[in-house]
Scaffold this motif. Structure first.
Motif, short mmCIF file in Angstrom:
data_model
loop_
_atom_site.label_atom_id
_atom_site.label_comp_id
_atom_site.label_asym_id
_atom_site.label_seq_id
_atom_site.Cartn_x
_atom_site.Cartn_y
_atom_site.Cartn_z
N ASN A 1 -10.64 31.28 24.86
CA ASN A 1 -9.48 32.16 24.88
C ASN A 1 -8.40 31.66 23.94
OD1 ASN A 1 -10.52 33.95 26.88
ND2 ASN A 1 -10.00 32.42 28.43
N GLU A 2 -7.76 32.58 23.24
CA GLU A 2 -6.66 32.22 22.35
C GLU A 2 -5.58 31.52 23.17
OE1 GLU A 2 -3.59 34.17 19.09
OE2 GLU A 2 -5.03 35.45 20.08
N GLY A 3 -5.09 30.42 22.66
CA GLY A 3 -4.08 29.61 23.36
C GLY A 3 -4.68 28.37 24.00
N ARG B 1 -5.14 31.80 16.32
CA ARG B 1 -6.41 31.73 15.59
C ARG B 1 -7.46 32.63 16.24
NH1 ARG B 1 -4.68 29.21 11.26
NH2 ARG B 1 -3.52 27.35 11.75
N PRO B 2 -7.21 33.94 16.32
CA PRO B 2 -8.20 34.81 16.96
C PRO B 2 -9.46 35.01 16.11
CG PRO B 2 -6.47 36.13 15.98
CD PRO B 2 -6.08 34.69 15.81
N ASN B 3 -10.52 35.42 16.78
CA ASN B 3 -11.80 35.77 16.17
C ASN B 3 -12.61 34.53 15.78
OD1 ASN B 3 -11.23 38.58 16.51
ND2 ASN B 3 -9.85 38.42 14.75
N VAL C 1 -12.76 32.88 19.12
CA VAL C 1 -11.52 32.88 19.89
C VAL C 1 -11.21 34.31 20.32
CG1 VAL C 1 -9.08 32.26 19.91
CG2 VAL C 1 -10.71 30.85 18.62
N GLN C 2 -11.25 34.56 21.64
CA GLN C 2 -10.93 35.88 22.19
C GLN C 2 -9.44 36.11 22.03
OE1 GLN C 2 -13.10 38.09 23.36
NE2 GLN C 2 -14.89 36.74 23.35
N PRO C 3 -9.04 37.17 21.32
CA PRO C 3 -7.60 37.41 21.10
C PRO C 3 -6.87 37.71 22.42
CG PRO C 3 -8.97 38.78 19.65
CD PRO C 3 -9.88 38.13 20.63
N LYS C 4 -5.61 37.29 22.46
CA LYS C 4 -4.76 37.60 23.62
C LYS C 4 -4.50 39.09 23.67
CE LYS C 4 -1.90 33.45 24.03
NZ LYS C 4 -0.53 32.96 23.94
N ASN C 5 -4.37 39.61 24.86
CA ASN C 5 -3.93 41.02 25.02
C ASN C 5 -2.42 41.02 25.08
OD1 ASN C 5 -6.56 41.92 25.09
ND2 ASN C 5 -6.71 41.73 27.32
#
Length: 147
Positions: free
Chosen positions: A57-59, A115-117, A142-146
């Motif tokens: 997960n992002e973060g 750093r998504p994707n 990296v799964q982007p934050k919603n």
């Protein structure tokens, strides 16, 4: 007297030229002998050179450890470890002698914030090995934050 001086001069010249030949022959012999001596280098062998974190997960800050062994003939020194991005931080035994047969580890932390994707980062390990460096790779999706 002129002949004695001339004879003495020629004798000294002959002796000195003979010394030069001996010295140059000796130096050439040493160079030839030294060129046949192979330098014994350390060698770094990793348990893996790529680590895939999979989906994160992002973060998140994720970490992995790359274990290594000095499989060479001399003490191994890791001089530097630099990542291709500021989001990736290696921790390593800097300038510490690692004798042949001994082990060590390099910890790599990856901060996924911003750093998504799909991500792939390199870490360059600078050593006193014959090649001078090795590369480690980390990967993650990296799964982007919603938002």
């Amino acid at each position: 007297m002129f002949n004695k001086t001339k004879l003495l001069f020629l004798g000294i010249l002959f002796i000195l030229s003979g010394c030069e030949e001996s010295a140059s022959s000796k130096i050439n012999k040493e160079i030839t002998q030294n060129s046949n001596i192979q330098t014994l280098y350390p060698e770094i062998t990793f348990d893996k050179i790529v680590h895939d974190f999979g989906n994160v997960n992002e973060g998140d800050i994720v970490k992995t450890v790359f274990n290594f062994t000095n499989t060479g003939e001399n003490d191994l020194y890791i001089v530097d470890a630099v990542a291709s991005c500021g989001c990736t931080v290696p921790k390593y035994p800097k300038n510490i002698a690692i004798p042949p047969g001994d082990n060590g580890e390099i910890e790599v932390n990856f901060n996924t914030s911003g750093r998504p994707n799909l991500q792939s980062k390199l870490v360059r390990i600078s050593t006193n090995t014959k090649s001078g460096s090795s590369f480690l790779t980390i990967k993650a999706f990296v799964q982007p934050k919603n938002n």
